[in-house]
Write a protein that holds these residues in place. Structure first.
Motif, PDB file in Angstrom:
ATOM      1  N   GLU A 194      -4.601  -2.550  -4.420  1.00 16.17           N
ATOM      2  CA  GLU A 194      -3.942  -2.434  -3.125  1.00 16.17           C
ATOM      3  C   GLU A 194      -4.821  -3.038  -2.039  1.00 16.17           C
ATOM      4  O   GLU A 194      -6.035  -3.189  -2.211  1.00 16.17           O
ATOM      5  N   TYR A 236       0.591  -5.273   3.541  1.00 18.35           N
ATOM      6  CA  TYR A 236      -0.533  -5.759   4.340  1.00 18.35           C
ATOM      7  C   TYR A 236      -0.877  -7.188   3.919  1.00 18.35           C
ATOM      8  O   TYR A 236      -0.852  -7.525   2.732  1.00 18.35           O
ATOM      9  N   LYS A 252       0.874  -1.170   0.000  1.00 23.52           N
ATOM     10  CA  LYS A 252       0.000   0.000   0.000  1.00 23.52           C
ATOM     11  C   LYS A 252       0.914   1.224   0.000  1.00 23.52           C
ATOM     12  O   LYS A 252       1.731   1.403   0.897  1.00 23.52           O
ATOM     13  N   CYS A 294      -7.277  -5.476   6.533  1.00 18.11           N
ATOM     14  CA  CYS A 294      -6.020  -6.218   6.423  1.00 18.11           C
ATOM     15  C   CYS A 294      -5.024  -5.747   7.483  1.00 18.11           C
ATOM     16  O   CYS A 294      -4.917  -4.551   7.751  1.00 18.11           O
ATOM     17  N   LYS A 306      -1.175  -5.142   8.929  1.00 18.54           N
ATOM     18  CA  LYS A 306       0.149  -4.831   8.411  1.00 18.54           C
ATOM     19  C   LYS A 306       1.085  -6.008   8.670  1.00 18.54           C
ATOM     20  O   LYS A 306       1.056  -6.606   9.742  1.00 18.54           O
ATOM     21  N   ASP A 340       3.907   0.302   2.771  1.00 15.45           N
ATOM     22  CA  ASP A 340       3.795  -0.770   3.756  1.00 15.45           C
ATOM     23  C   ASP A 340       3.114  -1.966   3.107  1.00 15.45           C
ATOM     24  O   ASP A 340       2.303  -1.811   2.178  1.00 15.45           O
ATOM     25  N   THR A 346      -6.981  -1.558   3.791  1.00 18.37           N
ATOM     26  CA  THR A 346      -6.282  -1.467   5.079  1.00 18.37           C
ATOM     27  C   THR A 346      -7.215  -1.506   6.282  1.00 18.37           C
ATOM     28  O   THR A 346      -6.755  -1.717   7.404  1.00 18.37           O
ATOM     29  N   ASP A 347      -8.520  -1.330   6.047  1.00 17.49           N
ATOM     30  CA  ASP A 347      -9.452  -1.406   7.173  1.00 17.49           C
ATOM     31  C   ASP A 347      -9.724  -2.852   7.590  1.00 17.49           C
ATOM     32  O   ASP A 347     -10.195  -3.107   8.702  1.00 17.49           O
TER      33      ASP A 347
END
Length: 197
Positions: free
Chosen positions: A108, A91, A81, A114, A116, A89, A111-112
């Motif tokens: 990508e 994920y 991402k 997945c 890190k 970073d 992130t909400d």
């Protein structure tokens, strides 16, 4: 980066983007299959717990088959991402459904949902590029995301590209980080040992 190196890199970037885009689809599929089979045969791949990899689009060497295979064989797969200040970073994803299209048009991780990936894990990183040279030096897309990330990455790195996107020597500046292993549809090169197999 000096202006001269920047100009040279842009020339190589445009040249090899064009070469890559002109590979016929049926031939590309054969090349992708050969690259996939070479990657999964690497001891570094077999022994890694985490696979860090880009999600391929358009004319790039395909990684989707590798992602699916790795997920189905118990490896943890992490994809990048891109953030502000050219940071990046990785994920962990559980399926391709965990991806969404970014403003750059890249797939990508969401992130909400997945997590890190840890920095100190047993990981192998698949590194994208427009072209590589035989010493593992690469020309990417000009953002510097991977060079920043790789400067702190402790695992092995694998560059994948088509043989016709491999050249003798590329312009390089002090921030460029080469890959350890290079895989094409024809061969793989262990850069550290200078072997071609």
């Amino acid at each position: 980066m000096t202006e001269d190196i920047k100009i040279q890199k842009n020339l190589f970037r445009e040249k090899y983007k064009k070469i890559r885009s002109e590979i016929p689809k049926d031939q590309k599929a054969l090349f992708d299959k050969a690259i996939f089979e070479r990657v999964i045969s690497l001891p570094q791949y077999k022994n890694c717990q985490y696979l860090f990899t880009y999600v391929s689009i358009e004319s790039e060497a395909d990684t989707l088959q590798l992602i699916k295979y790795s997920l189905s064989n118990g490896k943890k797969v992490a994809v990048p991402k891109c953030g502000s200040n050219h940071g990046m970073d990785f994920y962990i994803i559980n399926s391709l459904d965990d991806l969404e299209k970014s403003s750059f048009g890249l797939l990508e991780p969401k992130t909400d949902i997945c997590m890190k990936a840890p920095n100190d894990c047993n990981a192998l990183c698949i590194v994208p590029a427009v072209c590589f040279d035989v010493k593992g030096c690469r020309i990417g897309y000009g953002g510097g995301y991977y060079d920043r990330f790789l400067s702190g990455f402790l695992g092995d790195t694998v560059g994948i590209c088509y043989h016709n996107c491999l050249c003798g020597e590329l312009p390089k500046d002090i921030y460029d980080i080469s890959v350890n292993i290079l895989v094409t549809e024809n061969a793989f090169h262990d850069i550290k040992r200078s072997d071609k197999i």
